[in-house]
Design an enzyme around this catalytic site. Structure first.
Site, mmCIF file in Angstrom:
data_model
loop_
_atom_site.group_PDB
_atom_site.id
_atom_site.type_symbol
_atom_site.label_atom_id
_atom_site.label_comp_id
_atom_site.label_asym_id
_atom_site.label_seq_id
_atom_site.Cartn_x
_atom_site.Cartn_y
_atom_site.Cartn_z
ATOM 1 N NE ARG A 1 -1.182 10.578 10.066
ATOM 2 C CZ ARG A 1 -1.275 9.475 9.346
ATOM 3 N NH1 ARG A 1 -0.244 8.689 9.220
ATOM 4 N NH2 ARG A 1 -2.389 9.151 8.755
ATOM 5 C CG ASP B 1 2.066 1.677 9.592
ATOM 6 O OD1 ASP B 1 1.519 2.552 10.287
ATOM 7 O OD2 ASP B 1 2.207 1.785 8.369
ATOM 8 N NE ARG C 1 -7.558 4.254 4.654
ATOM 9 C CZ ARG C 1 -6.751 4.884 5.466
ATOM 10 N NH1 ARG C 1 -7.190 5.333 6.610
ATOM 11 N NH2 ARG C 1 -5.487 5.070 5.153
ATOM 12 C CE LYS D 1 -1.933 1.932 4.011
ATOM 13 N NZ LYS D 1 -1.981 3.383 4.008
ATOM 14 C CG ASN D 2 2.224 2.738 3.556
ATOM 15 O OD1 ASN D 2 1.134 3.247 3.297
ATOM 16 N ND2 ASN D 2 2.532 2.311 4.768
ATOM 17 C CB CYS E 1 -5.699 6.717 10.120
ATOM 18 S SG CYS E 1 -6.135 5.191 9.301
#
Length: 422
Positions: A127, A310, A402, A28-29, A122
């Site tokens: 952030r 994470d 997600r 995903k990242n 999220c």
């Protein structure tokens, strides 16, 4: 979510050992910044191993919204950005997902202009994107803020020296994207070193960029005139890999996790071994044999190559059933402990003070009705449910979907009793 929209939930019957083989999806990242990077390319990009998850769909929606084309063919995604006609990212798409801010760097890099709003995503603490914006300003981009909208414009983007106060992954990626097509050389120091940044840079270099030092704290970007059509295979998702390994560990199971890169998950593997799991580690597969009851371990989250933030909540779930007391220290995001009260409702004994969580292991985890409030915290609730006595219902499943491709089917195939209820 609109009012009246039905929310789906996960129903999980605990107490099954997980056994068998599970294949890890694309990262995903890494996918999100790479999809953003296609904006810099005149023409078509072909991507393989793109995870089919909500965040990626949102990214495609934004690409289409600004005039790009996204086509799916079998196992590949073709993105054509040659007809992009706007440099504004719509507010409602931006709100859906914080990582959409990564498009700003690519759009500025290509069109010298970008308009976007403060991003959503999220709820794991503030952030701020000030590091991104400071980086843009250093490159000669003028930034105005009006009513929550950020307006960026530049006559020319000039290579320069940029030092990050904190090795932010997003800021590192955004500065790389914005300076790929700049004039001259940009040197970025105290850059983030995550493997996903290396993947983005490999992709850009394959398209003709000149970037050195990805994966170290000093990245050098030599501006080029243009990027050309390219095809690229996205790296496997290291957090997904870690999640399934922990799913094996928490259920006392026996799993083979395939299509991963074991170099990317060393801190996770170290902690699993310390907790008493037996691992057979190869380059692309890891087999895990869990003991009847794991041992308590202490964890401190750090930027890569440290223990990933994470994975913090996911290990939090694992350690609730350990023998002894574990201490987790969260050094990256301040409100990453929202999942704790939900685990405690299931019988976990976790005490949080500031950045520290003290976890007293217990054998008594009980099914309950719980609510996910972010992606990884949601995954922690699913793992806890796998080991709980009785039935657990997890609400707000959209957070989990997600970031995890086919999580329900993958767990079912390993013997979990889990289903999605609309």
């Amino acid at each position: 979510r609109k009012r009246g929209e039905k929310m789906s939930k996960l129903i999980i019957q605990g107490g099954k050992k997980l056994e068998g083989e599970v294949q890890i999806s694309g990262s995903k990242n890494a996918a999100l910044p790479i999809i953003a990077g296609t904006v810099l390319i005149k023409g078509k990009t072909t991507l393989y191993n793109v995870p089919n998850i909500q965040d990626v769909q949102t990214m495609f929606e934004i690409i289409k919204d600004i005039g790009g084309k996204v086509t799916k063919k079998n196992n590949k995604i073709i993105i054509d950005t040659s007809k992009i006609h706007t440099y504004e990212i719509s507010e409602n798409l931006m709100r859906k997902m914080r990582s959409s801010v990564i498009l700003a760097g690519a759009i500025i890099g290509k069109y010298k202009k970008a308009n976007f709003s403060y991003p959503g995503g999220c709820e794991i603490g503030s952030r701020p994107i000030d590091l991104h914006l400071k980086g843009f300003e250093k490159l000669g981009i003028n930034i105005k803020e009006e009513y929550g909208e950020i307006i960026c414009e530049a006559d020319r983007i000039m290579g320069t020296q940029i030092h990050l106060d904190f090795p932010s992954v997003g800021a590192t990626e955004n500065i790389i994207l914005a300076s790929c097509l700049a004039e001259g050389v940009t040197v970025l120091t105290n850059a983030a070193k995550e493997p996903e940044i290396e993947d983005l840079v490999k992709f850009l270099n394959k398209a003709g960029a000149k970037i050195k030092g990805a994966g170290t704290d000093r990245v050098e970007i030599i501006g080029v005139k243009k990027l050309t059509e390219v095809s690229y295979n996205i790296m496997p998702d290291r957090i997904e890999a870690g999640t399934y390994l922990v799913a094996g560990a928490i259920t006392g199971g026996n799993l083979k996790v395939t299509n991963l890169n074991s170099n990317h998950i060393e801190p996770i593997l170290n902690k699993l071994e310390e907790a008493g799991c037996v691992l057979k580690i190869e380059k692309n597969t890891v087999e895990i044999k869990a003991p009847k009851r794991i041992k308590a371990v202490d964890i401190k989250t750090m930027p890569y190559p440290g223990f990933p933030t994470d994975m913090q909540s996911i290990f939090g779930a694992l350690l609730t059933t350990a023998k002894g007391t574990s201490i987790i220290t969260e050094n990256i995001f301040e409100s990453r402990y929202k999942y704790v009260q939900e685990l405690n409702r299931m019988g976990a004994k976790i005490n949080v003070e500031g950045r520290t969580a003290v976890i007293k292991g217990t054998k008594r985890i009980q099914g309950a009705s719980v609510v996910a409030s972010d992606l990884r915290g949601g995954a922690a609730l699913v793992l806890e449910a796998l080991v709980a006595k009785g039935v657990t219902q997890v609400d707000n499943v959209h957070y989990i979907l997600r970031g995890y491709e086919n999580i329900v089917d993958k767990l079912k195939n390993l013997g979990a009793k889990i289903y999605l209820e609309d």
